[in-house]
Structures are given as C-alpha cells and as structure tokens.
Design a protein around this motif. Structure first.
Motif, PDB file in Angstrom:
ATOM      1  N   ASP A 235       0.858  -1.197   0.000  1.00 14.67           N
ATOM      2  CA  ASP A 235       0.000   0.000   0.000  1.00 14.67           C
ATOM      3  C   ASP A 235       0.890   1.242   0.000  1.00 14.67           C
ATOM      4  O   ASP A 235       0.709   2.142   0.797  1.00 14.67           O
ATOM      5  CB  ASP A 235      -0.928  -0.020   1.226  1.00 14.67           C
ATOM      6  CG  ASP A 235      -1.950   1.114   1.184  1.00 14.67           C
ATOM      7  OD1 ASP A 235      -2.192   1.667   0.094  1.00 14.67           O
ATOM      8  OD2 ASP A 235      -2.493   1.461   2.249  1.00 14.67           O
TER       9      ASP A 235
ATOM     10  N   TYR B 239       6.031  -7.802   4.637  1.00 19.91           N
ATOM     11  CA  TYR B 239       4.759  -7.084   4.707  1.00 19.91           C
ATOM     12  C   TYR B 239       3.695  -7.942   4.040  1.00 19.91           C
ATOM     13  O   TYR B 239       3.926  -8.440   2.934  1.00 19.91           O
ATOM     14  CB  TYR B 239       4.976  -5.762   3.963  1.00 19.91           C
ATOM     15  CG  TYR B 239       3.790  -4.841   3.829  1.00 19.91           C
ATOM     16  CD1 TYR B 239       3.535  -3.888   4.806  1.00 19.91           C
ATOM     17  CD2 TYR B 239       2.963  -4.905   2.721  1.00 19.91           C
ATOM     18  CE1 TYR B 239       2.469  -3.002   4.666  1.00 19.91           C
ATOM     19  CE2 TYR B 239       1.890  -4.026   2.582  1.00 19.91           C
ATOM     20  CZ  TYR B 239       1.647  -3.074   3.563  1.00 19.91           C
ATOM     21  OH  TYR B 239       0.598  -2.201   3.426  1.00 19.91           O
TER      22      TYR B 239
ATOM     23  N   GLU C 291       1.614  -7.238   9.715  1.00 19.27           N
ATOM     24  CA  GLU C 291       0.335  -7.843   9.319  1.00 19.27           C
ATOM     25  C   GLU C 291       0.509  -9.073   8.452  1.00 19.27           C
ATOM     26  O   GLU C 291      -0.067  -9.171   7.368  1.00 19.27           O
ATOM     27  CB  GLU C 291      -0.522  -6.826   8.562  1.00 19.27           C
ATOM     28  CG  GLU C 291      -1.078  -5.755   9.444  1.00 19.27           C
ATOM     29  CD  GLU C 291      -2.025  -4.825   8.700  1.00 19.27           C
ATOM     30  OE1 GLU C 291      -2.223  -4.984   7.489  1.00 19.27           O
ATOM     31  OE2 GLU C 291      -2.553  -3.929   9.349  1.00 19.27           O
TER      32      GLU C 291
ATOM     33  N   TYR D 244     -12.334   0.461   8.587  1.00 24.40           N
ATOM     34  CA  TYR D 244     -12.689  -0.742   7.828  1.00 24.40           C
ATOM     35  C   TYR D 244     -13.692  -1.523   8.673  1.00 24.40           C
ATOM     36  O   TYR D 244     -13.678  -1.455   9.896  1.00 24.40           O
ATOM     37  CB  TYR D 244     -11.450  -1.616   7.578  1.00 24.40           C
ATOM     38  CG  TYR D 244     -10.368  -0.944   6.742  1.00 24.40           C
ATOM     39  CD1 TYR D 244     -10.654  -0.417   5.486  1.00 24.40           C
ATOM     40  CD2 TYR D 244      -9.065  -0.843   7.216  1.00 24.40           C
ATOM     41  CE1 TYR D 244      -9.664   0.186   4.722  1.00 24.40           C
ATOM     42  CE2 TYR D 244      -8.067  -0.238   6.456  1.00 24.40           C
ATOM     43  CZ  TYR D 244      -8.374   0.280   5.212  1.00 24.40           C
ATOM     44  OH  TYR D 244      -7.404   0.887   4.462  1.00 24.40           O
TER      45      TYR D 244
ATOM     46  N   LYS E 124      -4.903   8.732   5.003  1.00 24.41           N
ATOM     47  CA  LYS E 124      -4.977   8.593   6.461  1.00 24.41           C
ATOM     48  C   LYS E 124      -4.013   9.527   7.177  1.00 24.41           C
ATOM     49  O   LYS E 124      -3.834   9.455   8.391  1.00 24.41           O
ATOM     50  CB  LYS E 124      -4.745   7.144   6.873  1.00 24.41           C
ATOM     51  CG  LYS E 124      -5.866   6.233   6.415  1.00 24.41           C
ATOM     52  CD  LYS E 124      -5.823   4.860   7.011  1.00 24.41           C
ATOM     53  CE  LYS E 124      -6.868   3.987   6.348  1.00 24.41           C
ATOM     54  NZ  LYS E 124      -6.575   3.686   4.932  1.00 24.41           N
TER      55      LYS E 124
END
Ligand code: GCB
Length: 634
Positions: free
Chosen positions: A210, A406, A445, A507, A601
């Motif tokens: 991302d 990642y 993550e 989310y 964000k």
C-alpha cells in the motif's frame, strides 16, 4: 578531578590492550558470519574523502530488459548494452556497420537521488528496468582504494563502471558497497546502473503493497577513497550493566594485530586496543560517571573518534539503555510511554520522490516532536534512510524500524528467508550506533501460519545475536470474535513488545459509537503498542453535520477521539503510532474525489496542511505528559 579521569583512562587502556584478543563476533547464530556484508563503510558521509555523486544523471528506459538479455536467453545485443564504455556520437560520426539503439550520453536527465516516478509524467507508473548514467572525474592518490557506496537502489541494481560489471544488489532500502580500485580512471568515468523496480512473489516486499513503486536510485551514491587498510566499521553502545562496548573492524592487508584507538574528547576518554587475526578490535569499559544518557528530552550526542595507524573515522553517538520489565518499557531504567506516529519515507510536497535529505527529514520529524508533542516514530514499512535515523538522534525521537516483510512473502522458500535475513543484517550494521533506534520489527500484518512464524522467528533469532541491546516487535493482526478482540499469534514468545494494527470504525461494520463496546482480550505480560489505527480524510473536506461522514476531517477527528478512548482501557498499552503522519502515494487508492492515488490517512495532507485529527492527537499527547503517564523527563 581531571587527573582522576586521566589515571582511570590510562589504567583502562592498559587492561584493554592486554585483553584485546577477542573472538570476531558477538554471541553467534550458526549462519551469522554470512550475514555481515563483506564491506560496510559505515559512516560514509563523515569520511573526508567522500565524493557525493548526487545531481543530474542521464537515463534510458528498458522495459523489455534488452540491455541485460536478448530473446531466447541469448546475450544482449551489443547495440542494446547500455553499460558499454563507448562514445556513441563519435562512433556514429565515423560511419560503418555498427549502430546503437540507445545513447546514455545524450539521454534525458533526472535528479539523483530521487525516484523516477516523480521525475517525468511518462515514468509515473513505470515499473521495470531503467539504466542511469553519471560521468565523473576521480583522482585517487597512489596506494589508495576506491569504493562506490549506494545508500539505496529500489529494487535491484546492476552496477557497471567504465564498461566493467562491478556487482549487483537486491533490496530497495539498504546500503551496499562495491570496490572499484581497479576500474577507476583519473577522469571521465562512466558509471552506469541498471535499476529494476519490479517486485514478484520472491521479492521483499512482494508484488502488492500500500505504497508507491518508487523505482530508482532513491538515496545518495558516494565515491569513497580510503587507505589500503581502512576502518570499515566502528561501533560503541551502552549496555544494561553500564558499560561502553563496541568494536572496530579493519579491512585490508594490514588489518590483523594492529593498534587502534577510541577517543571521546568531551569525556576525556582515550582507549587503546589491538585488532585480532580477523582485523577486529573490541572495546569494553565502564561508562564514565560524567556520561549523560541520551533521551528524547535530552538527546545528548558525543563525537566519538576511531583511529588506526592509517585511517580515522568519527561518528556522533548517543548512549542510552532500553529494556522491558514486566509490561513496562524502560528507557535508561525508567518507564516510558511512546507518544508517536507512523510515517512513510516520503517528503512533504505535491510530487514526492522519496528524496529524504536532512531538511526533508527534519521537516517531518519536527511535526512529530514539536507539532504532536511526540517522543517516538514508527518508520514503516522498511528501513528508512540513514539521514532520517540521524535526524531522530539529533531531535530526540525514539525509533521503531522494520523490514518489509509485509502482508505476504514466499514463506516456504529458504532463499527468500535468507534474503530477508540479509536485508535485516544490512540495516543492523548500518544503524547500530543510533541511540534513537530502540525497536526492531520483524514484520507487518502477516497472516498467522506455521511457515510464516518460522520465517519471523529466524529474523528474531538473528536480531538477538546481532544486536542484543534492542527490543523486538512485530505489527500483528488481531482476531475479532463478536465484540472481543484478541491476539492469537504464536509469534508472541519471540517478541519483547507486542504490537497491533486495528482499524475498527474505519474498515468493517463498526460505527464510531460501537468502539466503546469493544473488549480487548490481550495477554498482559508484555508491553503493547498500538502500531496502527487511522481513518482517511481529505484535507479541506468538511462535514458540519452531527454525524460526520467518512472522508471528512470531522469524521477522522471523531475516529481518533473514539479510538484513543477505547485504547486507553488496555492496561498494558505502552505506546501509540497511529497511521499515519502524512498522506502518502499509493496506487491502491483511486477514489477520484478523495484519493487520486493517495492514501488519505495522514494527519497532514501531502503538502503539510494539518487536519483536525492532528490536534486531537496533539492534545491527547499533551494530556498524557501533563498526567505523567509518559515518564520521559530525565
Ligand atoms: C495497514 C497497513 C498499512 C496500510 C494501512 C491502510 O494495515 O499496515 O500499510 O497503508 O493499513 O491504510 O489500510
């Protein structure tokens, strides 16, 4: 007093010079030796004979990689080989049968360092191979050695000097050094670097992230001249037991059994040692009483000089300890709460090029330190530039650094695992002297599974061996069961500090009101950091209604209020690094009104405009400090 220090130092010097035959490495894991890069040239920017090759480089696109290979796996046609040392204009003027399908001397130019995506609109989403060329003069003195040190090339680099292949490197965020003593000319050198930005299932990170592609030579390149035997690396750190421990590595024909010195003038410290058969000397002495500990409130750095018979090197080093006791994080022995934010390596501005010079680093970190009242940054999701780490040292910000394991990489492939281990080691050797750096993260993550846990565990084991003085963490996924949030991650035993990313309220189906009803069921025997939480807002987009809608600054501000209140209920919460300081480029984000290729964000817009949520977080941090929940006033 002064006499006392001198006597003490002389006594120590004697002990050290007698006891300096040490083994080559700190506590070892079986594969550790191969993890140390053959050449480091740490602190290259501080070397006197270092020439910065920044500036305009010419380039030639090569989408089909014809400069590397021809079709059918044949050798590339000579008319395509961008790295050839040939004056094409002269050759063309002479006529004949030869011709060329490139000419780097007459190519377009771009500014290096800097990602190509920002250099020209036709390169905005270019993902593949580009050849870049820099011509330069060099005048090494007789007997000197010469090296090229690249701070980062994203993602693969093929390096040629004057038509000779010098070496190659994989990994977009770590430095590498190539010796060019034999190939360097006194004038008009031709340095050509093939840079391939393509990621795939075997790269780190993998194909989808991302953040922006950012291909190119994104950090400085330096030509460095050294004596025949030079100081390749030198380090000094404060241990938990109050000792200054470090090492110095010589490289060259006279590396073994040589006298070397460590000198900290402002502490009146002068220490002698000898290198062993591998060219390494060790320093180990009690920290002097006068030593001031580095902390965010008092970021004291000392000029440390390292010297051998032929070479010298200096660094500005801070000394502090970091540890975990129960569920507390201890900085210099005292509990600390990490008031931070996450950030990408992307400078402020409408067209960033991942060009982090000292001013760009300072501008970002000042927003954290002064603007938010922070004491901590999470440098995500890959090793940031050395400049950023040094700025954190100077300004007084604790740092979390991570490698780009990642989401998903090829967990079962040992070659991929070893690649990650090498990248991590390259970062450790680069940053060992940075006091600001307190936490290593081994991943972000990644989905819980046995093969993935094994992969991370190997990285954690390397860190324990290579850099036992720092803490280990990872940003973990949480598990949602109704209104309960848990971590069920077998990686926890390998970590000193737990960290979780949570986006409830942005989310998923929760409203902001629902957040107060969520229950956190987390182990409490370790400190916990909320490593990510956040919501998108387009700067300047407002919603004055009682229930602000998504994408507005008001929604983002409410999201922060609700999330901060929810997180406060977690008893072992010891730090926050919400996502993210500044809007950043991401090809995943294509809403034509609100995103246009930017993840929104940020608490700041891409040009640095503060959104409402910035103030919500700043106020929260001021309250934490006022209520002494954040004990970092040493
Ligand atoms: C995450 C990732 C981060 C993303 C962020 C988002 O969990 O760690 O890289 O950018 O979420 O904005 O969705």
């Amino acid at each position: 007093m002064m006499r006392c220090v001198t006597r003490y130092v002389l006594a120590l010097a004697l002990i050290l010079s007698v006891g300096s035959a040490h083994t080559a490495e700190p506590p070892t894991s079986p594969s550790q030796p191969q993890l140390r890069p053959a050449l480091l040239l740490t602190g290259a920017a501080n070397r006197e004979q270092s020439i910065d090759l920044s500036g305009r480089w010419t380039y030639s696109k090569d989408l089909y990689r014809t400069g590397l290979n021809d079709i059918n796996g044949w050798v590339a046609k000579s008319r395509m080989q961008r790295y050839r040392d040939v004056d094409i204009a002269t050759a063309e003027a002479q006529g004949g049968t030869d011709f060329f399908e490139f000419d780097l001397d007459r190519g377009p130019t771009m500014e290096i360092p800097g990602a190509w995506n920002a250099a020209a609109s036709e390169l905005r989403y270019y993902d593949g191979l580009i050849w870049l060329q820099r011509r330069f003069d060099a005048a090494p003195k007789a007997g000197q050695r010469s090296f090229l040190r690249f701070e980062a090339v994203n993602y693969r680099a093929y390096v040629y000097l004057n038509g000779h292949k010098i070496g190659q490197h994989e990994g977009g965020f770590t430095p590498f050094v190539l010796e060019v003593t034999e190939q360097l000319r006194a004038s008009d050198n031709r340095l050509v670097v093939g840079v391939d930005s393509k990621h795939d299932a075997q790269t780190i990170p993998g194909e989808i992230t991302d953040w922006d592609l950012y291909g190119g030579i994104t950090r400085p390149v330096r030509l460095i001249h050294t004596p025949a035997t030079f100081i390749d690396d030198a380090t000094l750190q404060l241990t938990q037991t109050g000792r200054l421990q470090g090492s110095l590595q010589l490289n060259g024909p006279q590396a073994a059994n040589q006298p070397v010195r460590l000198h900290i003038a402002s502490l009146g410290l002068q220490i002698a040692a000898h290198t062993d058969a591998q060219g390494e000397a060790r320093f180990d002495l009690p920290a002097p009483d006068a030593l001031k500990r580095w902390s965010p409130d008092a970021p004291t750095l000392y000029q440390v000089d390292f010297a051998s018979a032929q070479d010298h090197l200096h660094d500005r080093i801070g000394f502090r300890t970091i540890a975990v006791r129960g569920n507390e994080i201890l900085l210099n022995g005292k509990p600390v709460f990490l008031r931070g934010v996450s950030l990408h390596e992307e400078e402020l501005g409408a067209n960033p090029a991942r060009r982090i010079d000292a001013a760009a680093a300072r501008a970002l970190l000042t927003e954290v330190k002064q603007g938010l009242g922070g004491n901590y940054v999470r440098l995500s999701h890959y090793p940031h530039s050395e400049t950023m780490l040094r700025a954190a040292d100077e300004l007084g910000l604790l740092v979390w650094s991570e490698i780009p394991v990642y989401w998903t990489v090829d967990w079962d492939n040992p070659a991929v695992r070893d690649k990650a281990r090498r990248m991590q080691a390259e970062t450790v050797y680069r940053d060992r002297n940075r006091a600001a750096l307190v936490l290593w993260s081994v991943g972000n993550e990644t989905p819980v599974a046995e093969n993935r846990t094994r992969f991370h565990a190997a990285l954690a084991a390397d860190l324990r061996a290579l850099d036992p003085g720092r803490l280990i963490s990872a940003a973990l996924l949480v598990k949602r069961e109704g209104n309960t949030i848990r971590i069920a991650d077998p990686l926890l035993p390998y970590l000193d500090v737990m960290a979780i990313n949570s986006y409830a309220g942005w989310y998923g189906d929760d409203t902001l009101k629902d957040l107060a009803g969520l229950r956190w069921d987390l182990p409490t025997d370790k400190p916990l950091i909320a490593s990510e939480f956040g919501a998108d807002a387009l700067a300047g987009h407002h919603d004055a209604s009682g229930t602000p809608r998504k994408w507005s600054e008001e929604f983002q501000a409410d999201y922060y209020r609700a999330t901060l209140a929810m997180l406060e209920t977690i008893p072992n919460l010891r730090g926050l690094s919400p996502w993210v300081l500044k809007d950043f480029r991401s090809p995943r984000r294509e809403h034509p009104v609100f995103q246009n290729g930017w993840n929104r964000k940020g608490l700041l817009s891409e040009t640095g405009q503060r959104k409402l949520a910035f103030d919500v977080l700043a106020r929260h941090y001021r309250e934490l400090t006022a209520n002494k929940k954040s004990y970092d006033d040493f």
